[in-house]
Design an enzyme around this catalytic site. Structure first.
Site, mmCIF file in Angstrom:
data_model
loop_
_atom_site.group_PDB
_atom_site.id
_atom_site.type_symbol
_atom_site.label_atom_id
_atom_site.label_comp_id
_atom_site.label_asym_id
_atom_site.label_seq_id
_atom_site.Cartn_x
_atom_site.Cartn_y
_atom_site.Cartn_z
ATOM 1 N N SER A 1 0.003 -3.728 12.533
ATOM 2 C CA SER A 1 0.608 -4.760 11.694
ATOM 3 C C SER A 1 1.733 -5.472 12.452
ATOM 4 C CB SER A 1 1.144 -4.148 10.412
ATOM 5 O OG SER A 1 2.078 -3.155 10.728
ATOM 6 N N CYS B 1 1.623 -8.065 14.437
ATOM 7 C CA CYS B 1 1.324 -8.615 15.759
ATOM 8 C C CYS B 1 0.686 -9.993 15.669
ATOM 9 C CB CYS B 1 0.401 -7.679 16.542
ATOM 10 S SG CYS B 1 1.214 -6.168 17.103
ATOM 11 N N HIS C 1 -10.932 -2.612 11.923
ATOM 12 C CA HIS C 1 -9.798 -3.403 11.455
ATOM 13 C C HIS C 1 -9.533 -4.495 12.498
ATOM 14 C CE1 HIS C 1 -5.324 -3.289 9.988
ATOM 15 N NE2 HIS C 1 -6.011 -4.235 9.394
ATOM 16 N N ARG D 1 0.852 -1.187 0.000
ATOM 17 C CA ARG D 1 0.000 0.000 0.000
ATOM 18 C C ARG D 1 0.892 1.242 0.000
ATOM 19 N NH1 ARG D 1 -2.162 1.012 4.285
ATOM 20 N NH2 ARG D 1 -1.323 -0.634 5.609
ATOM 21 N N GLY E 1 -3.935 -4.166 -1.541
ATOM 22 C CA GLY E 1 -4.565 -3.120 -0.735
ATOM 23 C C GLY E 1 -4.915 -1.869 -1.533
ATOM 24 N N ARG F 1 2.037 -12.430 -0.366
ATOM 25 C CA ARG F 1 0.680 -12.743 0.105
ATOM 26 C C ARG F 1 0.147 -14.055 -0.436
ATOM 27 N NH1 ARG F 1 -1.719 -8.655 3.603
ATOM 28 N NH2 ARG F 1 0.008 -7.173 3.712
ATOM 29 N N ASN G 1 6.298 -8.593 2.109
ATOM 30 C CA ASN G 1 4.853 -8.344 2.036
ATOM 31 C C ASN G 1 4.186 -9.293 1.032
ATOM 32 O OD1 ASN G 1 2.512 -6.933 2.850
ATOM 33 N ND2 ASN G 1 2.673 -5.527 1.098
ATOM 34 N N ASP H 1 -9.366 -10.004 9.482
ATOM 35 C CA ASP H 1 -8.886 -8.645 9.194
ATOM 36 C C ASP H 1 -9.914 -7.547 9.435
ATOM 37 O OD1 ASP H 1 -6.737 -6.961 8.341
ATOM 38 O OD2 ASP H 1 -7.682 -6.761 6.379
ATOM 39 N N TYR I 1 -1.345 -3.716 -6.695
ATOM 40 C CA TYR I 1 -1.163 -4.387 -5.415
ATOM 41 C C TYR I 1 -2.497 -4.482 -4.637
ATOM 42 C CZ TYR I 1 -0.190 -5.453 -0.691
ATOM 43 O OH TYR I 1 -0.263 -6.058 0.537
ATOM 44 N N LYS J 1 -9.567 -2.737 1.958
ATOM 45 C CA LYS J 1 -9.246 -1.571 2.787
ATOM 46 C C LYS J 1 -10.035 -0.328 2.351
ATOM 47 C CE LYS J 1 -6.028 -3.890 5.034
ATOM 48 N NZ LYS J 1 -6.346 -4.439 6.367
ATOM 49 N N ASN K 1 -1.915 -18.148 24.011
ATOM 50 C CA ASN K 1 -2.745 -16.943 24.180
ATOM 51 C C ASN K 1 -4.180 -17.305 24.569
ATOM 52 O OD1 ASN K 1 -0.575 -15.315 23.537
ATOM 53 N ND2 ASN K 1 -1.104 -15.189 21.361
HETATM 54 O O1 TSX Z 1 1.474 -14.136 15.877
HETATM 55 C C1 TSX Z 1 2.098 -14.066 16.918
HETATM 56 N N1 TSX Z 1 1.410 -14.225 18.119
HETATM 57 C C2 TSX Z 1 -0.066 -14.368 18.124
HETATM 58 C C3 TSX Z 1 -0.434 -15.758 17.919
HETATM 59 C C4 TSX Z 1 -1.658 -16.252 18.104
HETATM 60 N N2 TSX Z 1 3.449 -13.866 16.902
HETATM 61 C C5 TSX Z 1 4.169 -13.642 15.656
HETATM 62 C C6 TSX Z 1 4.207 -12.160 15.386
HETATM 63 C C7 TSX Z 1 4.624 -11.810 14.008
HETATM 64 C C8 TSX Z 1 3.491 -11.794 13.047
HETATM 65 C C9 TSX Z 1 4.135 -13.840 18.075
HETATM 66 N N3 TSX Z 1 5.433 -13.659 18.323
HETATM 67 C C10 TSX Z 1 3.476 -14.019 19.290
HETATM 68 C C11 TSX Z 1 2.077 -14.242 19.327
HETATM 69 O O2 TSX Z 1 1.477 -14.416 20.369
HETATM 70 N N4 TSX Z 1 4.394 -13.920 20.287
HETATM 71 C C12 TSX Z 1 5.585 -13.697 19.678
HETATM 72 C C13 TSX Z 1 6.881 -13.527 20.373
HETATM 73 C C14 TSX Z 1 7.507 -14.897 20.531
HETATM 74 C C15 TSX Z 1 8.294 -15.397 19.508
HETATM 75 C C16 TSX Z 1 8.865 -16.649 19.641
HETATM 76 C C17 TSX Z 1 8.670 -17.392 20.798
HETATM 77 C C18 TSX Z 1 7.882 -16.876 21.815
HETATM 78 C C19 TSX Z 1 7.300 -15.629 21.667
HETATM 79 N N5 TSX Z 1 9.314 -18.629 20.910
HETATM 80 C C20 TSX Z 1 9.418 -19.434 22.014
HETATM 81 O O3 TSX Z 1 8.967 -19.113 23.085
HETATM 82 C C21 TSX Z 1 10.074 -20.735 21.832
HETATM 83 MN MN MN Z 2 -5.225 -5.533 7.882
#
Ligand code: TSX
Ligand code: MN
Length: 592
Positions: A259, A261, A237, A80, A210, A377, A375, A288, A208, A217, A504
């Site tokens: 983004s 996360c 979002h 984007r 987006g 996809r 990026n 999304d 592209y 979007k 989580n």
């Molecule tokens: O997506 C992620 N989540 C949500 C999952 C449901 N990621 C990847 C982010 C990039 C897109 C994460 N990265 C998450 C997470 O909850 N946490 C982390 C950080 C992390 C990375 C590697 C480990 C632990 C935490 N590895 C070990 O503990 C072995």
């Molecule tokens: Mn999005």
């Protein structure tokens, strides 16, 4: 095929307006042919064949990835373009400091000059589409006109496209108009323009996703957020996920993250083994975008306006997201990924094979950077996800029990906290964001606020948007609880303190326990935090440092954070609701 008028009985209202618009666009852009998309399998097969013939799509290994294709975009057209994205209200103040603004007349003139004759020699596709289940009162329709068959193929996966959408448009009073041309793919002649007051989008010079799949979007967020404000709903979002407990109750959670996360990962989460054994299940409704509005019972009901996932490939692997990986084993369009020697799609984070070709089709060399574009996809039908919710197509939507905001915060922000009420929740959403990680930009650890993860997507002034959010708190409303999470807290040694991913679910379980009035918490000025014992941590090893930092509120640090939030609110001037300033002041007071 190739008919210049819509293949159905014109009704006096929308269909005539649609035909008039299509004719006027054809007059401007001068295509050789006009194709009205019906969404049929035969039409899709013919498009794929044509794109294979002209090299737009390259077939992938049909044994390992049946029905799947690789598209390589122009190397200058991979993301984007926020600096070229405009929200064109008559009044600049209505766009707000969160948007680039251009006066509508000037914007139309500028972009129409680019559209002039741009489809000569090409086919103009007319794509009627519906965002949301075709029979849902929460769904909204649009029509995208484009000269890109790649856009048509992606829109067929990402929306309900074709004859049914056209029939709904014929019945309804209005639809969103989107005009797109790939133009010359010159980054200097590229604009993504939105006219919320005209329910119109014009996009030129980019193929592209987006920028070109206008349903996503552009429509479902920027235009829809403005429409939603006028009509009393929310276009957000957010992912939507259903959590089923061993008793068979399902609670739906909507969650917004900036983004990088892992929104798609959370939407498709696989429960830890011990939870699976006890009968916990996770159901994906959307990854999304979330449209929600109050139902007759006062609760918020949500639909996913999309019909597919346009997900980031790198990082998608058997550990991070097995459901996404299972989804993309067939009938998937890959864009800008690398390939292996036997022509399978490949990206960083998939596995430890070495790719043969990079995303530009060059022989892979580590010196050239990542093999797959960061990026890159996949486009795939939502139905192919093993965790796809049986209620994802429900016309009335799913009831939302909790709204979650999150960010990537190495320090200060605990694993989870609950806002005391809706107003506090809106402030939590308004002040969320991530600390920057990209070492390349040199700005590591700088706080970037991204309210409700809508910074690039809100089609009007953020101050008005926050006021709209606040307005949902009225007599009779049964609003979801609001939470904030941080999966990315680091220890003094620089390591992540929380295992994340499937674990989580332990945090989501606590939230549902709070919603049901069953889970414990400790009240603090920033909200209610679980004590370590309030979360089910059976089977996770947390260090003493992790227990201390993930479940604690650092008074001095939060005082500074609240001061910073106060300054951020000031940036929006007098339009910012006083209620949010008062809420910020209340919390700061509680911290002193
Ligand atoms: O997506 C992620 N989540 C949500 C999952 C449901 N990621 C990847 C982010 C990039 C897109 C994460 N990265 C998450 C997470 O909850 N946490 C982390 C950080 C992390 C990375 C590697 C480990 C632990 C935490 N590895 C070990 O503990 C072995
Ligand atoms: Mn999005």
């Amino acid at each position: 095929m190739n008919a210049a008028i819509a293949p159905s009985n014109p009704s006096p209202s929308s269909l005539e307006a649609l035909n008039d618009w299509v004719q006027s666009v054809a007059g401007l852009t001068r295509p050789d042919r006009i194709h009205w998309c019906d969404g049929s399998d035969a039409e899709y097969a013919a498009l794929l064949k044509q794109m294979q013939a002209d090299g737009t799509l390259l077939p992938l290994n049909a044994d390992t990835h049946p029905g799947s294709w690789l598209h390589r975009s122009h190397p200058d057209d991979v993301a984007r373009v926020e600096h070229l994205t405009f929200v064109c209200h008559e009044n600049e103040e209505d766009a707000g400091p969160n948007n680039h603004w251009m006066a509508p007349a000037e914007a139309h003139a500028k972009i129409d000059a680019l559209f002039d004759g741009c489809m000569r020699g090409r086919t103009m596709y007319v794509i009627p589409y519906c965002m949301g289940p075709i029979d849902s009162p929460l769904a909204r329709c649009g029509v995208e006109i484009t000269d890109s068959p790649y856009v048509v193929a992606n829109m067929r996966i990402m929306t309900r496209m074709g004859a049914d959408a056209l029939a709904r448009i014929e019945r309804e009073e209005s639809f969103v108009r989107g005009l797109h041309s790939i133009g010359e793919l010159d980054p200097e002649r590229r604009y993504i323009m939105h006219f919320p007051e005209e329910l119109t989008i014009k996009s030129y010079g980019s193929g592209y996703g987006g920028n070109a799949l206008l349903g996503k979007k552009c429509h479902a967020l920027r235009i829809a957020s403005h429409q939603a404000r006028n009509e009393g709903w929310l276009a957000e979002h957010m992912l939507i996920v259903g959590i089923e407990n061993p008793q068979g109750e399902v609670h739906y959670i909507a969650a917004a993250f900036p983004s990088a996360c892992g929104k798609t990962n959370l939407a498709m989460l696989i429960p830890p083994e011990s939870y699976r054994e006890r009968g916990w299940k996770v159901w994906t409704v959307g990854d999304d975008i979330c449209w929600m509005r109050p139902g007759a019972d006062g609760r918020l009901y949500a639909i996913n306006p999309e019909a597919g996932y346009f997900g980031v490939a790198p990082g998608t692997g058997a550990n991070s997201n097995p459901n996404a990986l299972a989804s993309i084993q067939r009938d998937t369009i890959f864009t800008n990924v690398a390939t292996t020697a036997d022509n399978q799609p490949w990206w960083e984070g998939l596995d430890d094979r070495v790719p043969a070709k990079d995303w530009q089709g060059r022989d892979y060399k580590a010196d050239n950077g990542p093999a797959a574009h960061p990026n890159s996809r996949f486009t795939v039908s939502a139905k192919q996800c093993p965790s796809y919710s049986p209620h994802a197509e429900a016309a009335q939507g799913v009831p939302i029990s909790a709204i979650v905001f999150g960010g990537r915060r190495a320090s200060l922000v605990p694993l989870v906290f609950e806002a005391r009420d809706w107003t506090h929740g809106v402030l939590v959403g308004a002040s969320m964001g991530s600390e920057t990680t990209a070492a390349a930009t040199g700005q590591v650890g700088v706080m970037r606020r991204d309210p409700m993860a809508m910074k690039p997507f809100c089609g009007y002034n953020f101050a008005d948007y926050f006021a709209h959010w606040l307005s949902f708190d009225k007599p009779g409303a049964k609003l979801p609880k609001v939470f904030h999470v941080n999966w990315f807290r680091k220890g003094d040694g620089g390591k992540f303190l929380w295992p994340g991913f499937g674990d989580n679910l332990r945090v989501l379980e606590w939230m549902i326990g709070r919603v049901k009035g069953e889970a414990g918490a400790v009240d603090t000025p920033i909200g209610a935090l679980p004590a370590v014992a309030d979360l089910n941590l059976d089977g996770v090893e947390l260090s003493d440092e992790a227990k201390e930092k993930l479940f604690a509120m650092d008074r001095q640090g939060w005082r500074e954070e609240l001061v910073s939030i106060g300054r951020y609110l000031e940036d929006y001037g007098t339009r910012m609701p006083r209620t949010l300033h008062a809420e910020q002041a209340r919390i700061l007071q509680g911290l002193s």
